[in-house]
Scaffold this active site. Structure first.
Site, short mmCIF file in Angstrom:
data_model
loop_
_atom_site.label_atom_id
_atom_site.label_comp_id
_atom_site.label_asym_id
_atom_site.label_seq_id
_atom_site.Cartn_x
_atom_site.Cartn_y
_atom_site.Cartn_z
N TYR A 67 2.00 1.27 13.52
CA TYR A 67 2.46 2.15 12.44
C TYR A 67 2.33 3.60 12.90
CZ TYR A 67 1.21 -1.68 9.19
OH TYR A 67 1.09 -2.87 8.52
N HIS A 102 0.81 -1.21 0.00
CA HIS A 102 0.00 0.00 0.00
C HIS A 102 0.85 1.27 0.00
CE1 HIS A 102 -2.78 -2.87 2.37
NE2 HIS A 102 -3.01 -2.98 1.09
N LYS A 141 6.19 6.35 7.08
CA LYS A 141 5.71 5.42 8.09
C LYS A 141 6.90 4.92 8.90
CE LYS A 141 2.20 3.31 5.14
NZ LYS A 141 1.78 2.05 4.50
N ASP A 179 -6.15 -6.80 -1.83
CA ASP A 179 -4.71 -6.83 -2.14
C ASP A 179 -4.42 -7.73 -3.34
OD1 ASP A 179 -4.21 -5.08 -0.08
OD2 ASP A 179 -3.44 -6.60 1.29
#
Length: 187
Positions: free
Chosen positions: A136, A66, A76, A172
């Site tokens: 995250y 992603h 991130k 996905d």
């Protein structure tokens, strides 16, 4: 000066491994997961605006790959709190000499490592154990209209996943393959 964190560079410019330095004794340890002052240089002055936590039950599960399009691109910092994952980042930066190259690190609660993923990279992981939890830290809030993904099985990426896939979401699995026209993400 970073005292609780050490930066380890990877072969992809901007992608860095953060080695946390726990302080412990016979009772256990204290570990700093984030400190704005100590990580400011790595975050290039950006603020953490969102924190997400994931749980994945089964080893072999793949999540990703992603990313968010500008102007909602995000950095991130990914940390594994329980279990172990094969954490993957793919360089999508337009004009980068390593565009479409990937790099992976094993992240676990035991190795005290986090992966700093810069803007312009796709991110995903495969669980290597059952019952994995990740946290995250994001420099941009989730924007559904800006999020897209790469197919983790895309032959152009040639990611060498360590385990056979046991689980992957339909979303996905349904991400399109990279076309010959893909020129990368502009900054």
């Amino acid at each position: 000066m970073m005292t609780r964190f050490a930066r380890l560079d990877t072969p992809l410019a901007g992608l860095a491994l953060i080695q946390r330095q726990p302080i412990g004794d016979h009772r256990g340890y204290l570990e700093r997961l984030f400190c704005r002052d100590e990580l400011d240089e790595l975050l290039q002055g950006r603020s953490i605006v969102q924190i997400n936590h994931t749980y994945t039950a089964k080893a072999g599960t793949v999540r990703g790959m992603h990313f968010q399009h500008p102007p909602h691109a995000e950095m991130k910092v990914v940390t594994c709190l329980r279990g172990e994952v094969f954490d993957v980042a793919v360089d999508l930066r337009q004009g980068s000499p390593t565009m479409l190259h990937w790099h992976a690190e094993h992240l676990s609660a035991d190795n005290h490592r986090s992966l700093l993923i810069p803007e312009g990279f796709a991110h995903g992981f495969q669980t290597l154990t059952d019952d994995c939890e990740l946290i995250y830290l994001h420099t941009a809030a989730y924007q559904p209209q800006a999020e897209v993904g790469l197919n983790p099985l895309d032959e152009r990426l040639d990611i060498i996943w360590p385990l056979p896939f046991t689980e992957m979401s339909d979303r996905d699995r349904g991400h399109a393959l990279i076309s010959d026209e893909f020129a990368g993400l502009a900054s």
